[in-house]
Design a protein around this motif. Structure first.
Motif, PDB file in Angstrom:
ATOM      1  N   ARG A  42     -11.965 -17.432 -13.537  1.00 36.23           N
ATOM      2  CA  ARG A  42     -12.442 -16.070 -12.954  1.00 36.23           C
ATOM      3  C   ARG A  42     -11.655 -15.522 -11.843  1.00 36.23           C
ATOM      4  N   LEU A  43     -11.592 -16.638 -10.972  1.00 36.07           N
ATOM      5  CA  LEU A  43     -10.677 -16.135  -9.563  1.00 36.07           C
ATOM      6  C   LEU A  43      -9.118 -16.265  -9.815  1.00 36.07           C
ATOM      7  N   PHE A  44      -8.700 -17.121 -10.617  1.00 35.11           N
ATOM      8  CA  PHE A  44      -7.287 -17.259 -10.756  1.00 35.11           C
ATOM      9  C   PHE A  44      -6.971 -16.085 -11.830  1.00 35.11           C
ATOM     10  N   THR A  45      -7.789 -15.595 -12.601  1.00 33.85           N
ATOM     11  CA  THR A  45      -7.459 -14.344 -13.451  1.00 33.85           C
ATOM     12  C   THR A  45      -7.423 -13.133 -12.623  1.00 33.85           C
ATOM     13  N   ALA A  46      -8.269 -13.051 -11.743  1.00 34.56           N
ATOM     14  CA  ALA A  46      -8.418 -11.768 -10.808  1.00 34.56           C
ATOM     15  C   ALA A  46      -6.810 -11.722  -9.756  1.00 34.56           C
ATOM     16  N   VAL A  47      -6.285 -12.886  -9.676  1.00 34.40           N
ATOM     17  CA  VAL A  47      -5.072 -12.719  -8.883  1.00 34.40           C
ATOM     18  C   VAL A  47      -4.040 -12.792  -9.840  1.00 34.40           C
ATOM     19  N   ALA A  48      -4.110 -13.513 -10.973  1.00 36.47           N
ATOM     20  CA  ALA A  48      -2.904 -13.456 -12.029  1.00 36.47           C
ATOM     21  C   ALA A  48      -2.862 -12.086 -12.661  1.00 36.47           C
ATOM     22  N   SER A  49      -3.706 -11.263 -12.756  1.00 34.53           N
ATOM     23  CA  SER A  49      -3.647  -9.990 -13.555  1.00 34.53           C
ATOM     24  C   SER A  49      -2.451  -8.946 -13.008  1.00 34.53           C
ATOM     25  N   GLY A 109      -8.620 -20.709   6.907  1.00 31.49           N
ATOM     26  CA  GLY A 109      -9.266 -21.335   5.784  1.00 31.49           C
ATOM     27  C   GLY A 109      -8.221 -22.291   5.423  1.00 31.49           C
ATOM     28  N   LEU A 110      -6.688 -21.934   5.189  1.00 32.21           N
ATOM     29  CA  LEU A 110      -5.800 -22.922   4.689  1.00 32.21           C
ATOM     30  C   LEU A 110      -5.561 -23.981   5.516  1.00 32.21           C
ATOM     31  N   CYS A 111      -5.674 -23.780   6.793  1.00 29.06           N
ATOM     32  CA  CYS A 111      -5.529 -25.198   7.705  1.00 29.06           C
ATOM     33  C   CYS A 111      -6.810 -26.098   7.557  1.00 29.06           C
ATOM     34  N   TYR A 112      -8.114 -25.521   7.416  1.00 28.43           N
ATOM     35  CA  TYR A 112      -8.963 -26.462   7.085  1.00 28.43           C
ATOM     36  C   TYR A 112      -8.904 -27.231   5.649  1.00 28.43           C
ATOM     37  N   LEU A 113      -8.473 -26.378   4.805  1.00 25.79           N
ATOM     38  CA  LEU A 113      -8.285 -26.750   3.398  1.00 25.79           C
ATOM     39  C   LEU A 113      -7.288 -28.109   3.229  1.00 25.79           C
ATOM     40  N   TYR A 114      -6.122 -27.932   3.959  1.00 24.29           N
ATOM     41  CA  TYR A 114      -5.072 -28.839   4.144  1.00 24.29           C
ATOM     42  C   TYR A 114      -5.065 -29.764   5.297  1.00 24.29           C
ATOM     43  N   GLY A 115      -5.867 -29.504   6.039  1.00 24.83           N
ATOM     44  CA  GLY A 115      -5.779 -30.576   7.309  1.00 24.83           C
ATOM     45  C   GLY A 115      -4.587 -30.194   8.166  1.00 24.83           C
ATOM     46  N   ASP A 116      -4.335 -28.892   8.369  1.00 22.30           N
ATOM     47  CA  ASP A 116      -2.868 -28.743   9.251  1.00 22.30           C
ATOM     48  C   ASP A 116      -3.420 -28.326  10.451  1.00 22.30           C
ATOM     49  N   GLY A 117      -3.262 -28.995  11.688  1.00 23.54           N
ATOM     50  CA  GLY A 117      -3.545 -28.594  12.908  1.00 23.54           C
ATOM     51  C   GLY A 117      -5.307 -28.910  13.159  1.00 23.54           C
ATOM     52  N   VAL A 118      -5.683 -28.905  12.358  1.00 23.30           N
ATOM     53  CA  VAL A 118      -7.291 -29.529  12.189  1.00 23.30           C
ATOM     54  C   VAL A 118      -7.737 -30.454  11.415  1.00 23.30           C
ATOM     55  N   GLU A 119      -8.870 -31.128  11.668  1.00 22.07           N
ATOM     56  CA  GLU A 119      -9.661 -31.939  10.536  1.00 22.07           C
ATOM     57  C   GLU A 119      -9.745 -31.413   9.293  1.00 22.07           C
ATOM     58  N   LEU A 120      -9.353 -32.172   8.146  1.00 24.49           N
ATOM     59  CA  LEU A 120      -9.859 -31.507   6.924  1.00 24.49           C
ATOM     60  C   LEU A 120     -11.179 -31.247   6.613  1.00 24.49           C
ATOM     61  N   ASP A 121     -11.764 -30.044   6.378  1.00 29.59           N
ATOM     62  CA  ASP A 121     -12.964 -29.373   6.348  1.00 29.59           C
ATOM     63  C   ASP A 121     -13.231 -28.411   5.268  1.00 29.59           C
ATOM     64  N   SER A 123      -5.284 -12.014  -1.677  1.00 33.74           N
ATOM     65  CA  SER A 123      -5.095 -12.815  -3.020  1.00 33.74           C
ATOM     66  C   SER A 123      -4.799 -14.342  -2.583  1.00 33.74           C
ATOM     67  N   ARG A 124      -4.189 -14.591  -1.688  1.00 35.26           N
ATOM     68  CA  ARG A 124      -3.893 -15.927  -1.284  1.00 35.26           C
ATOM     69  C   ARG A 124      -5.244 -16.666  -1.207  1.00 35.26           C
ATOM     70  N   ALA A 125      -6.312 -15.952  -0.473  1.00 43.38           N
ATOM     71  CA  ALA A 125      -7.447 -16.526  -0.361  1.00 43.38           C
ATOM     72  C   ALA A 125      -8.311 -16.923  -1.396  1.00 43.38           C
ATOM     73  N   VAL A 126      -8.192 -15.938  -2.497  1.00 42.86           N
ATOM     74  CA  VAL A 126      -8.803 -15.908  -3.768  1.00 42.86           C
ATOM     75  C   VAL A 126      -8.256 -17.139  -4.578  1.00 42.86           C
ATOM     76  N   LEU A 127      -6.899 -17.195  -4.373  1.00 39.17           N
ATOM     77  CA  LEU A 127      -6.209 -18.367  -5.193  1.00 39.17           C
ATOM     78  C   LEU A 127      -6.623 -19.569  -4.692  1.00 39.17           C
ATOM     79  N   ASN A 128      -6.796 -19.756  -3.443  1.00 37.13           N
ATOM     80  CA  ASN A 128      -7.356 -21.205  -2.749  1.00 37.13           C
ATOM     81  C   ASN A 128      -8.722 -21.319  -3.132  1.00 37.13           C
ATOM     82  N   LEU A 129      -9.549 -20.248  -3.266  1.00 35.64           N
ATOM     83  CA  LEU A 129     -10.999 -20.514  -3.529  1.00 35.64           C
ATOM     84  C   LEU A 129     -10.986 -21.209  -5.157  1.00 35.64           C
ATOM     85  N   GLY A 130      -9.873 -20.540  -5.902  1.00 36.85           N
ATOM     86  CA  GLY A 130      -9.784 -20.855  -7.275  1.00 36.85           C
ATOM     87  C   GLY A 130      -9.744 -22.394  -7.459  1.00 36.85           C
TER      88      GLY A 130
END
Length: 149
Positions: free
Chosen positions: A77-84, A23-35, A52-59
């Motif tokens: 809501r997502l950031f709070t779930a990770v921040a708490s 998911g992070l590869c696609y989010l930042y275009g690392d090794g794949v096309e940004l998608d 938690s890293r996935a939740v953070l990036n969905l945020g």
């Protein structure tokens, strides 16, 4: 460069770590096309398994409207779930993002008290020898916020 084919195979087999990494590869275009759709798909799968890293990036995706409709309340809501939980390795970043959202009022009314709360909470997680742009940002805002009181 990440081995995307191997990562995809493991992600499709249910590996939470590989779902998040893909998911992070696609989010930042690392090794794949940004998608953003693929990023959302894989990050959502990893988030469903508690990453938690996935939740953070969905945020981030919701906060910025990356490939999905912008929804700042969902981002909060997502950031709070990770921040708490203070033992989360992603809590510092989530707290900084929450402070920024409340400071700027991006999609919600600005709230300086909430920004101060989240910046202070981020600082509480930092070690004495830690230094980053985000930590300096938090310390500067807390110093200014305290002078206003």
């Amino acid at each position: 460069m990440p081995n995307v084919a191997e990562m995809r195979q493991k992600a499709e087999a249910g590996s939470c770590v590989n779902q998040c990494m893909l998911g992070l590869c696609y989010l930042y275009g690392d090794g794949v096309e940004l998608d953003y759709q693929e990023a959302f798909r894989w990050l959502s799968a990893a988030a469903a398994q508690g990453a938690s890293r996935a939740v953070l990036n969905l945020g981030y995706m919701y906060a910025e409207g990356l490939g999905i409709p912008q929804d700042v309340r969902e981002a909060v809501r997502l950031f709070t779930a990770v921040a708490s939980p203070s033992d989360s390795s992603d809590a510092f970043a989530a707290r900084i993002e929450l402070a920024r959202i409340f400071l700027k009022g991006r999609g919600i009314p600005p709230d300086g008290d909430e920004a101060l709360k989240w910046y202070s909470a981020a600082i509480a997680l930092a070690t004495d020898d830690e230094d980053s742009e985000e930590l300096r940002e938090a310390k500067a805002y807390v110093t200014i916020g305290r002078k206003k009181d």
